[in-house]
Design a protein around this motif. Structure first.
Motif, mmCIF file in Angstrom:
data_model
loop_
_atom_site.group_PDB
_atom_site.id
_atom_site.type_symbol
_atom_site.label_atom_id
_atom_site.label_comp_id
_atom_site.label_asym_id
_atom_site.label_seq_id
_atom_site.Cartn_x
_atom_site.Cartn_y
_atom_site.Cartn_z
ATOM 1 N N ALA A 215 33.138 81.227 -88.291
ATOM 2 C CA ALA A 215 32.718 82.515 -87.737
ATOM 3 C C ALA A 215 33.985 83.257 -87.312
ATOM 4 O O ALA A 215 34.981 82.639 -86.940
ATOM 5 N N VAL A 216 33.945 84.584 -87.383
ATOM 6 C CA VAL A 216 35.107 85.407 -87.067
ATOM 7 C C VAL A 216 34.756 86.329 -85.920
ATOM 8 O O VAL A 216 33.702 86.981 -85.932
ATOM 9 N N HIS A 217 35.651 86.388 -84.926
ATOM 10 C CA HIS A 217 35.452 87.256 -83.765
ATOM 11 C C HIS A 217 36.696 88.126 -83.608
ATOM 12 O O HIS A 217 37.815 87.617 -83.596
ATOM 13 N N VAL A 218 36.489 89.431 -83.537
ATOM 14 C CA VAL A 218 37.607 90.360 -83.367
ATOM 15 C C VAL A 218 37.369 91.173 -82.111
ATOM 16 O O VAL A 218 36.278 91.741 -81.918
ATOM 17 N N ASP A 219 38.370 91.199 -81.209
ATOM 18 C CA ASP A 219 38.264 92.022 -80.013
ATOM 19 C C ASP A 219 39.661 92.358 -79.517
ATOM 20 O O ASP A 219 40.670 92.007 -80.129
ATOM 21 N N ASN A 220 39.712 93.056 -78.400
ATOM 22 C CA ASN A 220 40.966 93.375 -77.738
ATOM 23 C C ASN A 220 41.220 92.284 -76.706
ATOM 24 O O ASN A 220 40.407 92.096 -75.790
ATOM 25 N N PRO A 221 42.326 91.534 -76.788
ATOM 26 C CA PRO A 221 42.531 90.407 -75.866
ATOM 27 C C PRO A 221 42.661 90.822 -74.411
ATOM 28 O O PRO A 221 42.593 89.979 -73.528
ATOM 29 N N ARG A 222 42.813 92.105 -74.137
ATOM 30 C CA ARG A 222 42.878 92.527 -72.726
ATOM 31 C C ARG A 222 41.555 92.253 -72.008
ATOM 32 O O ARG A 222 41.489 92.207 -70.796
ATOM 33 N N GLN A 223 40.486 92.093 -72.789
ATOM 34 C CA GLN A 223 39.189 91.798 -72.176
ATOM 35 C C GLN A 223 39.240 90.491 -71.398
ATOM 36 O O GLN A 223 38.586 90.341 -70.370
ATOM 37 N N THR A 224 40.018 89.515 -71.902
ATOM 38 C CA THR A 224 40.083 88.203 -71.255
ATOM 39 C C THR A 224 41.430 87.956 -70.591
ATOM 40 O O THR A 224 41.661 86.882 -70.052
#
Length: 509
Positions: free
Chosen positions: A449-458
């Motif tokens: 599975a692939v997840h793309v986001d902005n790492p600033r969220q975490t």
């Protein structure tokens, strides 16, 4: 002492009426059509296409047979099949009501014909023998042996002939490319398999409905059914059928409809329906299926909501689904016989460059812009979150499935600094990362599975503008591979003992 009775003569019970086997076969065909109808209803209720699942098909076939028998004496029957499968949102159930009118529309037979078929398929009562008293014939034992010998001979001949007929009729059609070749003519859809003119049928339904906006249209080999607003702009729904060259209004349908659920049938190139159906054997290797076509709205949101064509077919062994856009272009396939193009398409799934890039483009169009909160990619579908509108402080949820993206529902509020630009991601690199999973993690036949986001969220890896996070699960192990927006790997952990991913994490811990 009374004389012994002679052997009983042949019973005088009435033989099975001529054509009863044909009616029994027709009853089986009717059940298959009802099952296909139930899969369509199930897909509408749950959003899941389970037509390729053998267990689900067996359970729906049992329910279809019960419903067919019930409708031989009743005007409607309730169908309830619980826990067909567990989907993303929990257990999948089917709850629907089938009426005699719907049954006649699905199967093309009257309720009287169904009643006759049910009676024919029921076991007949044992015939009553007539005993005629009289003196015993001479050499009774010898006569009896001759009768037994004749009966055995007849049974043997019938058994051999019956076995031959069974082998010919039940043997699966040969698959081209396998060692057992079928005649070339069998690869084509029979001329009467889909004999209606879809464009003319739709024109007739538009006239009967008084408008061109529909909730759905189902095209079968010889007839059609549809749902449309009672009047243009109404929220109540009516059922319409087309048969023998005429369309008619059948009556109210349950539920209410909103404008967002309707599609404009004039935007659909119905002239492409016959061409799609003709491609079914070549794409699915199901040469004896009964194709049906469902036309519904494909998208919600975006500048131009679209309709889609879904061709479904089944040969009793396998099922397949081919989805096309309003112009007739194929955008997704699944199911089919082993080795078919449709099976290969579904096996490749979304984690290939061609399919994934098109899906992301569709999501950007429906969301009205490229800025997203997150995007989750699975082999068969995508879900994502993006602003309700460009610059909005609220988020909507979007999904992509079977070739189309749509806006699903409102989600939570957000702040602009956690968004990322989906067009800045090198989606082509995803296929390359997935191809390295076994080499890097040691996990074979995993489910990626692939997840793309902005790492600033975490608040992790904040130096990376955004990242591509590929996770994979095997029977015993899990692993993570993280890459930057261009596809360069920046982190790995987990995996089989001794794998590169495990060594990477241990060196950097």
């Amino acid at each position: 002492m009374s004389a012994p009775l002679p052997p009983s003569p042949e019973p005088h019970g009435s033989p099975a009426p001529w054509g009863s086997s044909a009616r029994a076969a027709r009853a089986g065909d009717d059940v298959d059509r009802i099952v296909d109808f139930l899969f369509v209803e199930l897909a509408k209720q749950s959003g899941e296409d389970l037509s390729g699942r053998a267990v689900a098909r067996a359970r729906l076939r049992e329910a279809a047979e019960k419903a067919r028998r019930a409708l031989s004496v009743a005007t409607s029957t309730k169908i309830s099949v619980q826990y067909l499968e567990v989907g993303e949102n929990g257990p999948i159930h089917l709850e629907t009501t089938l009426t005699q009118v719907q049954l006649e529309s699905i199967t093309g037979t009257s309720s009287m014909a169904h009643s006759s078929a049910v009676q024919d398929s029921a076991p007949a009562p044992p015939p009553q023998a007539t005993v005629v008293p009289g003196p015993p014939p001479a050499k009774t034992r010898s006569w009896g042996l001759r009768v037994v010998a004749v009966l055995v001979a007849v049974l043997m001949v019938c058994g051999v002939a019956g076995a031959g007929v069974w082998w010919v009729t039940s043997r699966p059609a040969a698959v081209p490319g396998s060692g057992d070749q079928a005649p070339a003519a069998s690869m084509a859809v029979p001329a009467d398999a889909f004999s209606i003119d879809a464009a003319q049928v739709v024109d007739d339904l538009v006239k009967a409905a008084g408008g061109n906006r529909f909730l759905e249209i189902d095209l079968f080999s010889t007839h059609a059914s549809a749902k449309a607003p009672t009047t243009p702009g109404a929220t109540t729904v009516e059922r319409f059928t087309w048969r023998d060259g005429q369309a008619k209004r059948d009556g109210p349908a349950s539920g209410r409809v909103s404008t967002g659920e309707l599609f404009d049938v004039t935007t659909v190139d119905c002239g492409k329906v016959a061409g799609l159906v003709a491609q079914v054997p070549g794409l699915t290797k199901l040469v004896h299926g009964r194709p049906s076509v469902n036309i519904t709205r494909a998208t919600t949101g975006g500048a131009s909501p679209a309709a889609k064509l879904v061709v479904r077919t089944s040969d009793g062994y396998h099922s397949a689904s081919i989805t096309a856009d309003a112009s007739g272009k194929i955008v997704w396939m699944s199911g089919g016989a082993p080795g078919s193009k449709s099976e290969a398409w579904a096996a490749a799934g979304l984690l290939t460059t061609e399919h994934l890039q098109q899906a992301i483009d569709d999501l950007v169009e429906v969301a009205g812009g490229p800025r997203f909160f997150d995007i989750h990619v699975y082999p068969t579908h995508i879900y994502a979150r993006a602003p309700t509108a460009p610059g909005a402080a609220t988020v909507d949820r979007f999904t992509w499935r079977d070739g189309f993206a749509k806006r699903d529902k409102a989600d939570s509020p957000l702040s602009d600094d956690v968004l990322f630009d989906a067009t800045a991601v090198d989606w082509k690199s995803v296929e390359g990362i997935v191809a390295q999973i076994e080499e890097l993690t040691g996990i074979k036949d995993g489910s990626p599975a692939v997840h793309v986001d902005n790492p600033r969220q975490t608040k992790k890896r904040a130096s990376t503008p955004m990242h591509i996070h590929v996770s994979v699960s095997g029977e015993k192990d899990t692993a993570n591979i993280v890459a930057d927006a261009r596809g360069k790997i920046v982190w790995m952990d987990g995996g089989v003992t001794g794998s590169k991913s495990e060594a990477w994490a241990s060196k950097r811990s």
